[in-house]
Design an enzyme around this catalytic site. Structure first.
Site, short mmCIF file in Angstrom:
data_model
loop_
_atom_site.label_atom_id
_atom_site.label_comp_id
_atom_site.label_asym_id
_atom_site.label_seq_id
_atom_site.Cartn_x
_atom_site.Cartn_y
_atom_site.Cartn_z
CG ASP A 79 -0.03 -0.01 8.06
OD1 ASP A 79 -0.77 0.97 8.24
OD2 ASP A 79 1.19 0.06 7.91
CE LYS B 45 1.06 1.07 4.45
NZ LYS B 45 1.81 2.26 4.88
#
Ligand code: C5P
Length: 271
Positions: free
Chosen positions: A122, A8
């Site tokens: 995350d 990401k």
């Protein structure tokens, strides 16, 4: 079973004060990208992963999901470690999704995201997948509409590992002053306005990370000089990304950054 674990980038990362649990309150737009590790997962007697890390996040994820079951996990690593690209978290998220299927647990994505919060900040966003608004310490996640067009980017690793803990410890949290780059980013994504998206890029950890690793600033300068519409560090660094108009521009810029001695990838957002 074979699964892709997508890295990401944080299109925005706003950091507020420290919470009572020692974590910082965040607000971030998390965007998965095409760069991915590949995981091969099979049922086995015990949980084991071939990365060899003592604190392997795949093993942690499997144990949190179902401590009594076993699995063998093999990881083909492509995402740079210590790069702010959520590599370990992506592997953990993919492990949760794959084992849920392999073990026939029937849990929904939202439940898996909640379990993922016990593995790393995350992980919930990467379990949910697609563009995500992340809040709290990372555990409050909601899906954002897919961007009108895929975002083309060049990802650059300056070749240093950045410690998330150290960067957070050195960052100056922002105060709630009404202006939010995250709110602006969500609006810019919904109208697909690339220049507005580039202008809304923000990362409150960047200054602290640059103080620890000045090479990150050189990458950002190089990306902008070579034609990126906007450039920002991802997560707690050390990787940075430059936003470009299309795939051809991404490949050209990646080649230019490699000529300057960096590892670089032409990538796009995935939904
Ligand atoms: O949760 P994770 O293991 O990814 O976080 C690593 C470190 O980053 C934490 O130990 C903490 O020092 C810092 N952190 C933080 N606030 C967050 C996320 C991470 O201070 N929201």
């Amino acid at each position: 079973m074979r699964v892709e674990a997508h890295a990401k980038v944080n299109l925005t990362l706003e950091v507020f004060g420290m919470r009572v649990d020692g974590y910082h309150a965040l607000r971030s737009v998390v965007m998965p990208i095409s760069l991915a590790d590949t995981l091969e997962i099979d049922e086995a007697e015990e949980i084991a992963c071939d990365t060899g890390y003592a604190d392997d996040l795949c093993v942690k994820a499997a144990k949190v999901l179902e401590p009594s079951r076993g699995a063998r996990i093999r990881v083909t690593k492509r995402i740079p470690v210590g790069g702010g690209l959520g590599g370990g978290s992506a592997d953990a998220a993919a492990t949760l999704i794959a084992l849920n299927e392999l073990w026939g647990l029937g849990k929904k994505r939202e439940e898996l995201a909640e379990i993922g919060a016990q593995v790393g900040s995350d992980v919930p966003a990467l379990v949910l997948g697609g563009a995500v608004l992340m809040e709290g310490r990372g555990e409050c996640v909601s899906r954002l509409p897919a961007p009108v067009l895929p975002l083309n980017m060049v990802l650059v690793s300056p070749g240093v590992e950045s410690s998330t803990r150290e960067v957070y410890a050195r960052c100056t949290p922002r105060s709630f002053d009404g202006h939010s780059p995250t709110v602006e980013m969500i609006e810019a994504l919904s109208c697909g306005d690339l220049r507005r998206i580039a202008a809304a890029l923000a990362n409150d950890l960047q200054e602290a990370a640059v103080r620890l690793h000045p090479g990150i600033a050189d990458v950002l300068v190089s990306l902008r000089a070579a034609g990126a519409l906007g450039a920002m560090m991802s997560g707690s660094g050390s990787s940075a990304f430059g936003l470009v108009a299309d795939r051809v521009a991404a490949e050209r810029l990646a080649a230019e950054m490699e000529k300057r001695g960096y590892s670089a990838w032409a990538v796009k957002s995935v939904v």
